[in-house]
Design a protein around this motif. Structure first.
Motif, PDB file in Angstrom:
ATOM      1  N   VAL A  65      -9.654   6.749  -3.421  1.00 29.18           N
ATOM      2  CA  VAL A  65      -8.918   7.680  -2.425  1.00 29.18           C
ATOM      3  C   VAL A  65      -9.571   8.890  -1.979  1.00 29.18           C
ATOM      4  O   VAL A  65     -11.092   9.328  -2.036  1.00 29.18           O
ATOM      5  N   LYS A  66      -9.408   9.338  -1.160  1.00 27.50           N
ATOM      6  CA  LYS A  66      -9.418  10.672  -0.473  1.00 27.50           C
ATOM      7  C   LYS A  66      -8.601  11.811   0.078  1.00 27.50           C
ATOM      8  O   LYS A  66      -7.638  11.693   0.518  1.00 27.50           O
ATOM      9  N   ILE A  67      -8.696  12.795  -0.103  1.00 30.01           N
ATOM     10  CA  ILE A  67      -7.946  14.093  -0.742  1.00 30.01           C
ATOM     11  C   ILE A  67      -9.189  15.078   1.091  1.00 30.01           C
ATOM     12  O   ILE A  67     -10.608  15.449   0.831  1.00 30.01           O
ATOM     13  N   ASP A  68      -8.282  15.415   2.308  1.00 27.97           N
ATOM     14  CA  ASP A  68      -8.868  15.999   3.477  1.00 27.97           C
ATOM     15  C   ASP A  68      -8.789  17.246   4.108  1.00 27.97           C
ATOM     16  O   ASP A  68      -7.008  16.945   3.529  1.00 27.97           O
ATOM     17  N   ASN A  69      -9.007  18.291   4.378  1.00 25.92           N
ATOM     18  CA  ASN A  69      -8.195  19.391   4.252  1.00 25.92           C
ATOM     19  C   ASN A  69      -8.528  19.369   5.990  1.00 25.92           C
ATOM     20  O   ASN A  69      -8.122  20.785   6.197  1.00 25.92           O
ATOM     21  N   GLU A  70      -9.570  19.122   6.359  1.00 30.67           N
ATOM     22  CA  GLU A  70      -9.522  19.112   8.089  1.00 30.67           C
ATOM     23  C   GLU A  70      -9.045  18.836   8.855  1.00 30.67           C
ATOM     24  O   GLU A  70      -8.280  18.763  10.738  1.00 30.67           O
ATOM     25  N   ALA A  71      -8.549  16.763   8.776  1.00 34.66           N
ATOM     26  CA  ALA A  71      -8.009  16.064   9.278  1.00 34.66           C
ATOM     27  C   ALA A  71      -6.216  16.996  10.105  1.00 34.66           C
ATOM     28  O   ALA A  71      -5.906  16.407  10.985  1.00 34.66           O
ATOM     29  N   ASP A  72      -5.468  17.640   9.673  1.00 29.92           N
ATOM     30  CA  ASP A  72      -4.533  18.147   9.669  1.00 29.92           C
ATOM     31  C   ASP A  72      -3.785  19.775   9.162  1.00 29.92           C
ATOM     32  O   ASP A  72      -4.541  19.576   8.696  1.00 29.92           O
ATOM     33  N   PRO A  73      -3.907  20.357  10.876  1.00 27.92           N
ATOM     34  CA  PRO A  73      -4.121  21.836  10.782  1.00 27.92           C
ATOM     35  C   PRO A  73      -3.377  22.814   9.241  1.00 27.92           C
ATOM     36  O   PRO A  73      -3.089  23.803   9.177  1.00 27.92           O
ATOM     37  N   PHE A  74      -1.831  21.109   9.099  1.00 32.38           N
ATOM     38  CA  PHE A  74      -0.813  22.445   8.464  1.00 32.38           C
ATOM     39  C   PHE A  74      -0.753  21.067   7.057  1.00 32.38           C
ATOM     40  O   PHE A  74       0.432  21.996   6.361  1.00 32.38           O
ATOM     41  N   ALA A  75      -1.246  20.561   6.357  1.00 39.31           N
ATOM     42  CA  ALA A  75      -1.565  19.866   5.290  1.00 39.31           C
ATOM     43  C   ALA A  75      -2.443  19.066   4.677  1.00 39.31           C
ATOM     44  O   ALA A  75      -3.472  18.868   5.294  1.00 39.31           O
ATOM     45  N   THR A  76      -2.778  18.887   3.502  1.00 38.99           N
ATOM     46  CA  THR A  76      -3.746  18.453   3.290  1.00 38.99           C
ATOM     47  C   THR A  76      -3.458  16.741   2.820  1.00 38.99           C
ATOM     48  O   THR A  76      -2.350  16.532   2.384  1.00 38.99           O
ATOM     49  N   VAL A  77      -3.989  15.852   3.384  1.00 30.94           N
ATOM     50  CA  VAL A  77      -4.148  14.453   3.839  1.00 30.94           C
ATOM     51  C   VAL A  77      -5.031  14.276   3.069  1.00 30.94           C
ATOM     52  O   VAL A  77      -5.875  13.822   2.426  1.00 30.94           O
ATOM     53  N   VAL A  78      -3.584  12.823   1.617  1.00 31.90           N
ATOM     54  CA  VAL A  78      -4.271  12.173   0.847  1.00 31.90           C
ATOM     55  C   VAL A  78      -4.563  10.825   0.894  1.00 31.90           C
ATOM     56  O   VAL A  78      -3.165  10.357   1.777  1.00 31.90           O
ATOM     57  N   THR A  79      -5.522   9.979   1.415  1.00 34.13           N
ATOM     58  CA  THR A  79      -5.176   8.213   1.464  1.00 34.13           C
ATOM     59  C   THR A  79      -5.504   7.497   0.168  1.00 34.13           C
ATOM     60  O   THR A  79      -6.824   8.002  -0.387  1.00 34.13           O
ATOM     61  N   ILE A  80      -4.651   6.913   0.463  1.00 38.08           N
ATOM     62  CA  ILE A  80      -4.518   5.953  -0.472  1.00 38.08           C
ATOM     63  C   ILE A  80      -5.344   4.393  -0.522  1.00 38.08           C
ATOM     64  O   ILE A  80      -3.950   3.947   0.989  1.00 38.08           O
ATOM     65  N   GLN A  81      -6.184   3.330  -0.993  1.00 37.01           N
ATOM     66  CA  GLN A  81      -6.034   2.624  -0.134  1.00 37.01           C
ATOM     67  C   GLN A  81      -6.877   1.516  -1.212  1.00 37.01           C
ATOM     68  O   GLN A  81      -7.520   1.744  -2.335  1.00 37.01           O
ATOM     69  N   PHE A  82      -5.937   0.563  -1.760  1.00 28.48           N
ATOM     70  CA  PHE A  82      -5.749  -0.705  -2.669  1.00 28.48           C
ATOM     71  C   PHE A  82      -5.384  -1.475  -2.558  1.00 28.48           C
ATOM     72  O   PHE A  82      -4.871  -2.306  -3.013  1.00 28.48           O
ATOM     73  N   GLY A  83      -5.943  -2.521  -1.138  1.00 24.03           N
ATOM     74  CA  GLY A  83      -5.661  -3.406  -0.946  1.00 24.03           C
ATOM     75  C   GLY A  83      -4.548  -3.975  -0.198  1.00 24.03           C
ATOM     76  O   GLY A  83      -4.152  -3.009   0.448  1.00 24.03           O
ATOM     77  N   ASP A  84      -3.587  -4.880  -0.722  1.00 20.44           N
ATOM     78  CA  ASP A  84      -2.236  -4.836  -0.239  1.00 20.44           C
ATOM     79  C   ASP A  84      -1.364  -4.762  -1.062  1.00 20.44           C
ATOM     80  O   ASP A  84      -0.127  -5.473  -0.802  1.00 20.44           O
ATOM     81  N   ARG A  85      -1.398  -4.202  -1.905  1.00 19.07           N
ATOM     82  CA  ARG A  85      -0.983  -3.837  -3.244  1.00 19.07           C
ATOM     83  C   ARG A  85       0.022  -3.007  -3.181  1.00 19.07           C
ATOM     84  O   ARG A  85      -0.814  -1.747  -3.193  1.00 19.07           O
ATOM     85  N   LEU A  86       1.692  -2.541  -3.483  1.00 21.31           N
ATOM     86  CA  LEU A  86       1.973  -1.296  -3.189  1.00 21.31           C
ATOM     87  C   LEU A  86       2.580  -1.296  -4.677  1.00 21.31           C
ATOM     88  O   LEU A  86       3.436  -0.391  -4.465  1.00 21.31           O
ATOM     89  N   GLY A  87       1.674  -1.436  -5.596  1.00 23.94           N
ATOM     90  CA  GLY A  87       2.448  -0.707  -6.831  1.00 23.94           C
ATOM     91  C   GLY A  87       2.620   0.549  -6.971  1.00 23.94           C
ATOM     92  O   GLY A  87       2.998   0.493  -8.490  1.00 23.94           O
ATOM     93  N   GLU A  88       1.092   1.259  -6.973  1.00 27.46           N
ATOM     94  CA  GLU A  88       0.517   2.762  -7.110  1.00 27.46           C
ATOM     95  C   GLU A  88       1.935   3.199  -6.584  1.00 27.46           C
ATOM     96  O   GLU A  88       1.379   4.815  -6.378  1.00 27.46           O
ATOM     97  N   LEU A  89       2.278   3.289  -5.407  1.00 26.51           N
ATOM     98  CA  LEU A  89       3.298   3.561  -4.926  1.00 26.51           C
ATOM     99  C   LEU A  89       4.109   4.985  -5.173  1.00 26.51           C
ATOM    100  O   LEU A  89       4.041   6.096  -4.847  1.00 26.51           O
TER     101      LEU A  89
END
Length: 279
Positions: A65-89
């Motif tokens: 789980v990554k939370i980045d306030n630098e990558a986008d000028p207008f939004a906080t970018v929340v990145t989630i990675q858990f293999g190929d499982r879509l159940g957490e979406l």
């Protein structure tokens, strides 16, 4: 020190062993009819890739789980990675909205990263408060453990067994007071290439409330946290803070003070107390 309390979120996806949400349900949650056409088209394409790839993974992937306030000028970018499982979406989307956040757009990539661009619902600005960022992080991780129990052992605070593996309090009554087995922590300060601020890097064992505790320690020594990137990779927290001291990059004495303060605080063996007090 205490982290922000988590608002309860109603389950909206199946638990392990139960069929997860359908592609249509995920699409409605991430990109409803009111969403821009490009977003809905991207979500449909990602879901087609997911369906084609299937979900036959046998090993438990490492939660990220990554939370980045630098990558986008207008939004906080929340990145989630858990293999190929879509159940957490589905539960993640519901949780983010339940925290008072708007999902401006999303990028879903099968077997890679699911990326959400979020803003504060009230201000339409980035999420900048450390307590709110920590609330987002913990909510996502709690959902991951709720709907994917197999991820618990991959997280430092997912279960008692995992906690005991990363921090063990000395139980010898004859040992000197204050002597404990600590937690391995790496702290480093670099000057940013622009010369406008310093970059503080922290790599330590994760636990609830960690982000707010780090920010509090930095504030105690009068450092200003300009922005942060907070990465939870399995059992480790790998965080990056842009900091200044009276508006300037840190001089060597102040940089060393920051390193020493964080090394002392984060390496203490009193973490079990924090497990229960951080909620």
């Amino acid at each position: 020190m205490q982290a922000a309390c988590l608002a309860p979120v109603a389950p909206v996806a199946g638990r392990a062993g139960v069929a997860g949400p359908s592609a249509r349900a995920v699409q409605r949650a991430v990109a409803p009819r009111s969403a821009p056409k490009q977003l809905r088209k991207a979500v449909r394409a990602a879901l087609r890739v997911a369906a084609a790839a299937g979900n036959g993974a046998t090993s438990v992937p490492e939660p990220v789980v990554k939370i980045d306030n630098e990558a986008d000028p207008f939004a906080t970018v929340v990145t989630i990675q858990f293999g190929d499982r879509l159940g957490e979406l589905l539960d993640t989307v519901a949780s983010l909205r339940g925290l008072g956040l708007n999902i401006r757009r999303a990028k879903l990539k099968q077997g890679q990263e699911h990326r959400f661009y979020v803003t504060d619902e009230r201000t339409s600005e980035k999420v900048v408060k450390s307590s709110k960022i920590e609330e987002i992080r913990l909510t996502i991780l709690q959902n991951m453990m709720e709907f994917h129990p197999e991820s618990q052992e991959q997280l430092a605070w997912g279960s008692g067994a995992a906690r005991s593996a990363v921090t063990v309090r000395d139980v010898d009554p004859t040992a000197p007071l204050g002597v404990r087995r600590g937690i391995q922590t790496q702290v480093e300060v670099r000057e940013h290439e622009t010369g406008s601020h310093s970059v503080l890097l922290v790599n330590t064992v994760d636990r609830p409330g960690l982000l707010t505790d780090i920010v509090r320690v930095l504030k105690d020594i009068n450092l200003n946290v300009v922005s942060a990137e907070v990465d939870t990779i399995g059992r480790n927290a790998v965080d990056r803070f842009n900091v200044t001291y009276h508006g300037e990059p840190l001089e060597e004495p102040m940089a060393q003070l920051a390193v020493n303060a964080l090394q002392y605080y984060l390496s203490q063996g009193e973490v079990e107390k924090e497990w229960s007090e951080s909620y």
